[in-house]
Design an enzyme around this catalytic site. Structure first.
Site, PDB file in Angstrom:
ATOM      1  N   GLU A  20     -13.847   3.416   5.248  1.00  0.00           N
ATOM      2  CA  GLU A  20     -13.202   3.834   5.977  1.00  0.00           C
ATOM      3  C   GLU A  20     -13.991   3.476   7.631  1.00  0.00           C
ATOM      4  O   GLU A  20     -12.873   3.450   8.961  1.00  0.00           O
ATOM      5  CB  GLU A  20     -13.791   5.304   6.941  1.00  0.00           C
ATOM      6  CG  GLU A  20     -13.261   6.254   5.033  1.00  0.00           C
ATOM      7  CD  GLU A  20     -11.625   6.949   5.453  1.00  0.00           C
ATOM      8  OE1 GLU A  20     -10.786   6.265   6.489  1.00  0.00           O
ATOM      9  OE2 GLU A  20     -10.867   6.374   4.520  1.00  0.00           O
ATOM     10  N   SER A  34      -8.979   0.558  -5.391  1.00  0.00           N
ATOM     11  CA  SER A  34      -9.603   2.896  -5.087  1.00  0.00           C
ATOM     12  C   SER A  34      -8.438   3.744  -5.705  1.00  0.00           C
ATOM     13  O   SER A  34      -7.926   3.079  -6.951  1.00  0.00           O
ATOM     14  CB  SER A  34      -9.231   3.118  -3.554  1.00  0.00           C
ATOM     15  OG  SER A  34      -9.129   4.182  -3.000  1.00  0.00           O
ATOM     16  N   GLY A  87       1.017  -1.480  -0.093  1.00  0.00           N
ATOM     17  CA  GLY A  87      -0.053   0.294   0.171  1.00  0.00           C
ATOM     18  C   GLY A  87       0.839   1.008   0.070  1.00  0.00           C
ATOM     19  O   GLY A  87       0.719   2.431  -0.607  1.00  0.00           O
ATOM     20  N   HIS A 142     -11.343   3.499  10.317  1.00  0.00           N
ATOM     21  CA  HIS A 142      -9.989   4.206  10.119  1.00  0.00           C
ATOM     22  C   HIS A 142      -9.954   4.820  11.280  1.00  0.00           C
ATOM     23  O   HIS A 142      -8.941   5.295  11.386  1.00  0.00           O
ATOM     24  CB  HIS A 142     -10.239   4.256   8.567  1.00  0.00           C
ATOM     25  CG  HIS A 142     -10.051   3.021   7.737  1.00  0.00           C
ATOM     26  ND1 HIS A 142     -10.134   1.584   7.812  1.00  0.00           N
ATOM     27  CD2 HIS A 142      -8.479   2.639   6.858  1.00  0.00           C
ATOM     28  CE1 HIS A 142     -10.016   1.476   6.781  1.00  0.00           C
ATOM     29  NE2 HIS A 142      -9.264   1.339   6.081  1.00  0.00           N
ATOM     30  N   THR A 174       3.878   1.571  -1.846  1.00  0.00           N
ATOM     31  CA  THR A 174       4.276   1.699  -3.110  1.00  0.00           C
ATOM     32  C   THR A 174       3.417   2.510  -3.132  1.00  0.00           C
ATOM     33  O   THR A 174       3.434   3.598  -4.669  1.00  0.00           O
ATOM     34  CB  THR A 174       5.001   0.785  -3.345  1.00  0.00           C
ATOM     35  OG1 THR A 174       6.281   0.001  -2.498  1.00  0.00           O
ATOM     36  CG2 THR A 174       5.360   0.717  -4.244  1.00  0.00           C
ATOM     37  N   GLY A 175       2.205   1.835  -3.568  1.00  0.00           N
ATOM     38  CA  GLY A 175       0.794   2.339  -4.382  1.00  0.00           C
ATOM     39  C   GLY A 175       0.655   3.374  -3.902  1.00  0.00           C
ATOM     40  O   GLY A 175      -0.203   4.235  -5.496  1.00  0.00           O
ATOM     41  N   ASN A 176       0.976   3.659  -2.936  1.00  0.00           N
ATOM     42  CA  ASN A 176       0.278   5.123  -3.016  1.00  0.00           C
ATOM     43  C   ASN A 176       1.128   6.262  -3.410  1.00  0.00           C
ATOM     44  O   ASN A 176       0.903   7.109  -4.318  1.00  0.00           O
ATOM     45  CB  ASN A 176      -0.056   5.973  -1.239  1.00  0.00           C
ATOM     46  CG  ASN A 176      -1.373   5.557  -0.777  1.00  0.00           C
ATOM     47  OD1 ASN A 176      -2.259   6.395  -0.933  1.00  0.00           O
ATOM     48  ND2 ASN A 176      -1.946   4.365  -0.619  1.00  0.00           N
ATOM     49  N   GLU A 212      -8.253  -5.939   7.398  1.00  0.00           N
ATOM     50  CA  GLU A 212      -8.434  -5.526   6.002  1.00  0.00           C
ATOM     51  C   GLU A 212     -10.721  -6.335   5.522  1.00  0.00           C
ATOM     52  O   GLU A 212     -11.365  -6.064   5.253  1.00  0.00           O
ATOM     53  CB  GLU A 212      -8.448  -4.726   4.635  1.00  0.00           C
ATOM     54  CG  GLU A 212      -7.588  -3.933   4.628  1.00  0.00           C
ATOM     55  CD  GLU A 212      -8.345  -2.362   5.178  1.00  0.00           C
ATOM     56  OE1 GLU A 212      -9.467  -2.306   4.985  1.00  0.00           O
ATOM     57  OE2 GLU A 212      -7.239  -1.015   5.289  1.00  0.00           O
ATOM     58  N   LYS A 265      -7.285   6.744  -4.881  1.00  0.00           N
ATOM     59  CA  LYS A 265      -7.169   7.636  -4.001  1.00  0.00           C
ATOM     60  C   LYS A 265      -5.500   7.469  -3.481  1.00  0.00           C
ATOM     61  O   LYS A 265      -5.653   6.141  -3.651  1.00  0.00           O
ATOM     62  CB  LYS A 265      -7.726   7.042  -3.018  1.00  0.00           C
ATOM     63  CG  LYS A 265      -9.192   7.839  -2.442  1.00  0.00           C
ATOM     64  CD  LYS A 265      -9.350   8.131  -1.223  1.00  0.00           C
ATOM     65  CE  LYS A 265      -9.693   6.041  -0.109  1.00  0.00           C
ATOM     66  NZ  LYS A 265      -9.858   6.084   0.357  1.00  0.00           N
TER      67      LYS A 265
END
Length: 386
Positions: free
Chosen positions: A244, A140, A105, A247, A107-109, A184, A142
């Site tokens: 969320e 996502s 996650g 979160h 790295t992906g962001n 998750e 985002k």
């Protein structure tokens, strides 16, 4: 490779999933005919898969470079993004280039935001290597990095052209990262798809060891769960906000721990906190709180807060939660995703958000930190590649 079309409003992209399918991944990337492939990953993933993938691309597709970033949530910031942007431009990327996000996650962001910003947008492909990435973050639009005061506060929405996933890559993950992803899955079951609960109650293992067919089932079910709430809400600003769940406290804990607590482990105890807040507000009974503790505990993470993260650091960061502003709230309330029952988020003003008094939420956080018992492994246990 099994192909599922991910649909979010007017955005569609293929999610291709297989086992032992690196050759297929290289073939699909080659079909994009990029002028340059930027394989973005952390140093550990570079050694495991990154350099090999880039070498294969150079042999069969065209120029390819490996760009590495420091591992860990604490490095997911604008400084890292700036360094990578300069490196990408010096490597020769242009408007026809492709950013290949190879990792979890974090790295992906970083890669997603980099792709969105280079030349105001170049193509992005996710090649997830963690459970969290395969069944959550690549589903996502985002893309965000952290600010000093909180998680994922600086970003945008940007779609990949496709997702290429090989479950064989999960075989090199440390147990901490497997558990993180499974939290998750539990979130999807509790908040969106309660039909998953019986299977999870029977199959979840604190040791984090799962057969490939079980992991494939969890990925497929999570894709379906996300589709339920994002198909008509690509920006996750309406019904998609249910993702969320857990979160609010989870992000605050993860950020306050400076990366010692994994994302999933934070969400796990964050869901327990949300269930307890809902109970004290009169929305659910103690049985639902216990179901949260049971499922999160079976994943193998703690259902209470680690003693080495000061509660005041957590409650301070709650004030910078990324759901601020969706609803007009008094200054002494947080906007939280809370449940009335499994699969039934509470709605107010058309959104799955409930005003929760800060004093109550802060009290629950303090009590979770003071609880003498822990279920499963420590939340802040050591980690590895992401």
């Amino acid at each position: 490779m099994q192909t599922t079309t991910i649909t979010m409003g007017d955005v569609q992209y293929p999610y291709r999933l297989g086992t032992g399918c690196v050759d297929g991944i290289v073939t699909r990337l080659g079909e994009l005919e990029a002028s340059h492939y930027l394989v973005l990953c952390d140093a550990t993933v570079a050694e495991l898969y990154g350099h090999d993938l880039a070498a294969r691309l150079r042999r069969s597709a065209g120029p390819a470079s490996v760009l590495t970033h420091p591992a860990g949530e604490e490095h997911k910031g604008l400084g890292t993004l700036d360094t990578l942007a300069d490196a990408a431009l010096h490597a020769g990327v242009d408007r026809r280039g492709v950013v290949v996000a190879l990792g979890g996650g974090v790295t992906g962001n970083i890669a997603g935001l980099l792709a969105a910003l280079l030349f105001r947008g170049i193509r992005l492909v996710h090649v997830p290597t963690t459970v969290v990435a395969m069944l959550d973050s690549v589903l996502s639009l985002k893309q965000a990095v952290n600010a000093q005061v909180g998680k994922n506060l600086v970003g945008t929405f940007y779609p990949p052209v496709e997702v290429l996933a090989d479950t064989a890559m999960l075989g090199t993950l440390p147990v901490r990262e497997i558990r993180s992803g499974l939290c998750e899955v539990v979130k999807n079951a509790l908040a969106i798809r309660p039909s998953m609960i019986d299977f999870l109650a029977a199959e979840l293992r604190p040791d984090g060891r799962y057969a490939d067919d079980v992991l494939r089932w969890m990925i497929d079910e999570s894709v379906a769960a996300k589709a339920q709430v994002t198909e008509h809400d690509k920006y996750e600003r309406r019904e998609g906000l249910v993702l969320e769940y857990g979160h609010t406290v989870g992000h605050a804990l993860e950020h306050a721990s400076h990366g010692a607590v994994s994302h999933g482990a934070g969400v796990g105890v964050g869901m327990v906190a949300a269930a307890e807040v809902a109970r004290r507000l009169g929305h659910v009974d103690a049985d639902l709180v216990e179901l949260h503790r049971e499922l999160v505990g079976k994943v193998g993470v703690a259902t209470t807060l680690p003693a080495d993260v000061p509660t005041e650091e957590i409650t301070y960061r709650l004030g910078f939660d990324n759901k601020r502003g969706y609803q007009p709230l008094p200054a002494d309330h947080y906007a939280m995703v809370l449940l009335a029952d499994v699969g039934q988020p509470l709605y107010q003003d058309g959104l799955p958000l409930t005003p929760a008094p800060r004093a109550l939420v802060d009290e629950v956080v303090r009590e979770l930190a003071d609880a003498p018992s822990r279920i499963g492994a420590s939340v802040g246990s050591a980690g590895g590649a992401s």
